[in-house]
Write an enzyme that holds these catalytic residues in place. Structure first.
Site: not given
Ligand code: CMC
Length: 433
Positions: A311, A368
């Site tokens: 998140h 989720d």
């Molecule tokens: N699985 C594997 N690695 C992950 C995940 C994941 N679900 N989420 C983040 N990471 C890793 C990402 O690859 C990055 O690694 P590195 O530093 O080595 O490049 C690090 O963690 C930081 O990730 P980010 O993409 O910079 O983080 P963000 O804050 O931009 O993304 C997020 C937040 C929710 C989009 C992401 O965690 C994600 O894609 N999760 C899976 C989709 C999901 O479950 N979304 C629902 C969110 S909660 C309800 C809502 O708001 O709708």
């Protein structure tokens, strides 16, 4: 809305020039730098793609402490609301800023109950979608189409007009959502029943058929109501920020909500709940080896994410996930559903939270991860999961739209950019290119 500024402004220096920047402090001690005059004073803008460290507004609706795993609506912990409140009461709380008294909630419920039907002509819209239409495509366009039936709401003149538009949206979106599902399975649309609760009415419209009434289970009704409460707001997330951005141009509430529904659809946002289910099914199909799946997520080459994990704000357990997980166990037991996907989900969670990749990146289950298993046990198909999220998030979107429109500081949302394209260049006639 409180507007407290500390005595000491921050100082920002660039190219020998200095600007004093007001420091704004929220009621929970969060600190923000008000950089609005920075460009005038220093010729510089704040650059923050994806807004990971940018506050777009002051807001008194929802408080999150992502490090501690805290979520409160209007100051009330989500755990208390999930245990003691109802979705309509929470909607009132979010939109109007306080818990309603007995008359307040009765008036609000009656207003919503009286507007659950959609205009009969709108049925023609549903009829002309292909059977393959995704329900999110249908509900986003229907939310916008509602504006064409209530042209007076486009120029809402006072609180009463706005209250009516708000009630219409909250009342009609479940009807539209259920119709969109009935359309995809070729069933006749089921009219709302106003003697039922908000959640029960939705279940009725989803699962009753003219030949047979759906026998409502009160535990299913309560579970659905709690899920709606848990999704009702989450401060400046992608879809809420979209609603605010669209509304900032003075676009009407229907259009702004339709834009929010579209933003929610994406797989990184509300679309994640459906993706979790697809992920669990894929793992089952491949033999149920969660360790192999986690290794694929971690290798970085596959581009696979552990859906329902991570998140932008929570760097600890998402408090909603804790409640949903407990509910999921309870409801599946009560319904005597033995879902092997629940076992896979639990194994996945257990393996991930012990794994250094997830620990280092502070990735925990989010809202989720388990919600889909409950929807599935109730009989809601995967392509409706994100629609369920939209139904829950609706009061939050409305609350933010209303708060923004009532803010005396409201201006159209219009971010800046750092231009990285070519410097001045001249047009080359086609024969010389
Ligand atoms: N699985 C594997 N690695 C992950 C995940 C994941 N679900 N989420 C983040 N990471 C890793 C990402 O690859 C990055 O690694 P590195 O530093 O080595 O490049 C690090 O963690 C930081 O990730 P980010 O993409 O910079 O983080 P963000 O804050 O931009 O993304 C997020 C937040 C929710 C989009 C992401 O965690 C994600 O894609 N999760 C899976 C989709 C999901 O479950 N979304 C629902 C969110 S909660 C309800 C809502 O708001 O709708």
């Amino acid at each position: 809305m409180s507007k407290k500024e500390t005595k000491e402004p921050a100082e920002i220096r660039i190219n020998g020039k200095m600007a004093k920047v007001p420091v704004v402090v929220g009621t929970e001690g969060e600190v923000g730098l008000d950089i609005r005059r920075l460009r005038d004073e220093l010729g510089a803008i704040a650059l923050d793609p994806s807004f990971s460290n940018t506050g777009a507004c002051r807001s008194a609706i929802t408080y999150i402490d992502g490090e501690k795993g805290i979520l409160r609506y209007r100051g009330i912990p989500i755990e208390e609301l999930a245990e003691k409140s109802t979705f309509l009461e929470v909607a009132y709380l979010l939109i109007y800023g306080k818990l309603p008294d007995k008359t307040g909630i009765e008036t609000f419920k009656t207003l919503i109950t009286r507007h659950t039907m959609v205009h009969e002509d709108m049925k023609n819209f549903f009829a002309n979608y292909p059977l393959t239409a995704h329900p999110m495509a249908i509900i986003s366009s229907m939310a916008c189409s509602l504006s064409s039936y209530y042209p007076e709401s486009l120029v809402a003149k006072g609180q009463e007009d706005l209250d009516l538009t708000i009630a219409r949206l909250i009342a009609k979106l479940p009807t539209i959502a259920a119709y969109s599902y009935k359309k995809t399975i070729g069933h006749p649309m089921i009219y709302p029943k106003n003697n039922l609760s908000y959640a029960a009415n939705f279940i009725h419209m989803m699962f009753s058929v003219p030949a047979e009434e759906y026998a409502l289970d009160p535990d299913v009704e309560r579970a659905l109501d709690i899920l709606l409460i848990l999704h009702a707001d989450h401060e400046q997330n992608c879809s809420t920020s979209t609603v605010r951005m669209v509304g900032s141009s003075q676009a009407n509430l229907f259009a702004s909500i339709a834009a929010g529904i579209c933003a929610l659809w994406g797989r990184l946002h509300g679309g994640a709940n459906a993706e979790v289910m697809e992920m669990l099914e894929a793992i089952r199909k491949a033999g149920g080896d969660v360790k192999k799946y986690i290794a694929q997520v971690k290798d970085g080459k596959s581009g696979i994410r552990l859906m329902g994990f991570g998140h932008r704000v929570y760097k600890n357990y998402d408090p909603r996930a804790n409640i949903i997980k407990a509910m999921c166990h309870k409801l599946l037991k009560k319904l005597t559903v033995d879902d092997d996907l629940l076992k896979i989900a639990m194994e996945l969670e257990d393996a991930a939270i012990k794994d250094s990749y997830f620990i280092q990146r502070k990735l925990y289950p989010n809202v989720d991860f388990y919600s889909g298993l409950i929807y599935r046990a109730i009989g809601i198909p995967t392509n409706m999961f994100t629609v369920m999220f939209a139904l829950g998030r609706l009061p939050g979107w409305i609350a933010h739209w209303k708060e923004m429109r009532e803010d005396p500081e409201l201006k159209i949302g219009r971010p800046r950019q750092i231009y990285t394209g070519p410097k001045l260049t001249h047009y080359t006639p086609i024969e010389k290119r």
